[in-house]
Design an enzyme around this catalytic site. Structure first.
Site, PDB file in Angstrom:
ATOM      1  N   PRO A   1       0.800  -1.167   0.017  1.00  0.00           N
ATOM      2  CA  PRO A   1      -0.022   0.069   0.053  1.00  0.00           C
ATOM      3  C   PRO A   1       0.898   1.257   0.126  1.00  0.00           C
ATOM      4  O   PRO A   1       1.946   1.153   0.414  1.00  0.00           O
ATOM      5  CB  PRO A   1      -0.724  -0.062   1.196  1.00  0.00           C
ATOM      6  N   LYS A   2       0.474   2.259  -0.583  1.00  0.00           N
ATOM      7  CA  LYS A   2       1.017   3.483  -0.679  1.00  0.00           C
ATOM      8  C   LYS A   2       0.641   4.371   0.789  1.00  0.00           C
ATOM      9  O   LYS A   2      -0.380   5.053   0.463  1.00  0.00           O
ATOM     10  CB  LYS A   2       0.868   4.344  -1.772  1.00  0.00           C
ATOM     11  N   VAL A   3       1.203   4.076   1.758  1.00  0.00           N
ATOM     12  CA  VAL A   3       0.985   4.735   3.112  1.00  0.00           C
ATOM     13  C   VAL A   3       1.046   6.376   2.850  1.00  0.00           C
ATOM     14  O   VAL A   3       2.280   6.812   2.176  1.00  0.00           O
ATOM     15  CB  VAL A   3       1.776   4.326   4.094  1.00  0.00           C
TER      16      VAL A   3
END
EC number: 6.5.1.2
Length: 558
Positions: A123-125
């Protein structure tokens, strides 16, 4: 975070609606660009020096892109020095932050993945990018991303974050890690809750000296270990053992773009312990750390989630007359996609609301989708220096005008047709604005119920209507004749509140017309003003004429 990464998206202008240049003379272009430049610099200064934010991360990013696009249209207007954070960071990263290339869609992701192996998805936090440096097992440096080469020294603050490992062993004892400081959330569903301005909140906590206790809200997602183990599984195993649990939990192998799309949808719609704004696909094998430099991370790419809102430019302001005779204001927008919908206009509402919002041509609106995918205005995020607002036409229509077609009544007449065919009134299947316009042009109607008298042949002669559709349409019109009486008076525009409808279902036209104001006031939700409106409606000559015509058509209740 406002960390200089937005420039990675500038190459996407050719595919964006932002590529259309404003129709401004050079002097105005310089003026508008200078004002927006100054505002973005001020926002950036507040963000980086105080951890404060007057606008959301999304609005900041999109207005920054807008400024860059305007500069392409009017080159040489202002110095392009606001694309990087203020030059206050003097701590040099041992390994540069590369940034990440953003891909527009599944096709682009598939093309990027072609001929690549050992691919992984994360995930692209959404938080603050940081470098963590461990020497002889101790955390000796924490550096904000800054421009990718240098950043703020955050070591003292980082050591106050309980979730951050202060001691490491084994291969991690002497290591450089890159990751995202994030605000820990309990079951955050991105599709429902959005970004929550997470980046600004994290930056604020890291930059305010009085927020030590609040640092317990922070955690870290390690997404890179330059010069670490080449095997991704071993890398994640060691990170997990050292206390960096999230990267191991949310790093998965992928071989096909379909898997990437599935993970993206899953993380977008499922509860996560952090805010995220997309997914990252990366190769397991990376170049040596000494080769990393800003903008050169060819081994990873991002596919962001669909934006919850877009900043759109107002191209024109239009006025139209609704079925009640009230002037409505519609803003024509630069066409952009929002979710899976192409948005090019938004209903502002009444003239009073338009004036209160102070919307002019060239202004930037934050637009999102409300229920049933209807565009709505969330905010006016930027107003041009030179104001262009048309003068609204004089109000000359009301709730009792335009039941009969005349040239000046065309807008309100059409609005009445659209209303009566809607689910709230007669619910005529498959009939809307486009079809009413076509029918009126081919077979001009005298009043709002004239369509009941159209023949199959007349409907089939309407341009764009086939013989089969004309037959189906006539059948739909014929079925409408059996709708309950109350539906017909609602279609006419009877101004009765919802709470009183149930008590009118057994009525007919003559009973309604005979009611006094006092009798109307006895119904739920009907006050003195509404009772007066109901009596005036039922005795208006045009309404009475329509009721008589419907009686001649043998419509129930008339």
């Amino acid at each position: 975070m406002r960390k200089g990464g937005w420039w990675l998206a500038l190459g996407m202008f050719s595919a964006s609606a932002l590529a259309t240049c404003p129709d401004w003379p050079p002097a105005r272009g310089r003026q508008e660009i200078s004002r927006l430049h100054q505002q973005i610099v001020a926002w950036k200064e507040d963000y980086w020096r105080q951890g404060a934010s007057e606008v959301s991360d999304e609005v900041y990013d999109q207005l920054t892109l807008r400024l860059a696009q305007w500069r392409q249209c009017f080159p040489g207007t202002t110095p392009e020095d606001d694309d990087l954070p203020p030059p206050t960071g003097d701590a040099r990263h041992p390994v540069a932050h590369t940034g990440v290339r953003k891909l527009a869609d599944e096709v682009s992701v598939a093309h990027w993945m072609k001929n690549k192996t050992d691919l992984w998805i994360q995930p692209k936090v959404d938080g603050v990018a940081v470098t963590l440096v461990y020497r002889q097992g101790s955390l000796v440096q924490a550096i904000s991303r800054g421009d990718g080469l240098r950043g703020e020294a955050w070591t003292a603050r980082a050591r106050q974050i309980p979730a951050l490992a202060k001691v490491t062993t084994g291969e991690l004892a002497n290591s450089v890690l890159q990751g995202e400081l994030f605000l820990r959330r309990d079951g955050h569903v991105q599709q429902q809750a959005g970004g929550m301005n997470a980046r600004a909140k994290v930056a604020g906590l890291m930059m305010r000296a009085d927020a030590a206790a609040a640092l317990s809200q922070l955690d870290v997602f390690i997404w890179a270990w330059p010069d670490g183990p080449s095997d991704m599984r071993r890398r994640q195993q060691l990170l997990t053992q050292a206390g960096f649990k999230y990267s191991g939990q949310y790093t998965h192998p992928v071989t096909r773009v379909e898997q990437v799309a599935q993970w993206r949808q899953r993380w977008y719609r499922s509860p996560l312990p952090f805010v995220s704004d997309g997914v990252i696909v990366r190769e397991g094998r990376e170049p040596p750390g000494r080769a990393w430099s800003p903008g050169k991370g060819e081994w990873l790419a991002a596919w962001k989630y669909p934006p919850a809102s877009q900043v759109m430019e107002v191209r024109a302001i239009h006025f139209s007359t609704g079925r009640s005779g009230r002037l409505n204001v519609v803003a024509q927008l630069e066409p952009q996609r929002l979710d899976d919908k192409r948005v090019q206009r938004v209903n502002v509402g009444s003239v009073a609301r338009w004036q209160a919002l102070d919307i002019g041509v060239g202004d930037q609106l934050q637009i999102s989708l409300a229920g049933q995918g209807i565009p709505r205005i969330d905010a006016v995020v930027w107003r041009t220096a030179e104001r262009h607002k048309p003068t609204p036409p004089a109000a000359k229509f009301n709730a009792l005008t335009c039941y009969f077609a005349t040239p000046e009544c065309s807008e309100q007449f059409l609005s009445r047709l659209i209303w009566l065919s809607s689910k709230s009134a007669l619910d005529v299947d498959g009939v809307g604005e486009h079809l009413w316009r076509a029918i009126q042009q081919q077979n001009p109607m005298t009043h709002i119920f004239s369509w009941l008298a159209l023949t199959v042949e007349q409907l089939q002669a309407v341009p764009g209507i086939s013989a089969a559709r004309g037959q189906h349409l006539w059948h739909q019109f014929d079925l409408v004749r059996k709708r309950p009486f109350i539906r017909w008076v609602l279609a006419m525009g009877l101004p009765v509140p919802q709470g009183a409808l149930a008590q009118l279902e057994s009525e007919n036209w003559h009973l309604l017309a005979a009611k006094s104001e006092a009798q109307w006031r006895a119904l739920p939700g009907v006050g003195e003003i509404r009772a007066r409106q109901l009596v005036a409606f039922l005795h208006h000559p045009d309404v009475v004429a329509l009721a008589q015509w419907l009686s001649g058509q043998r419509i129930p209740g008339f």
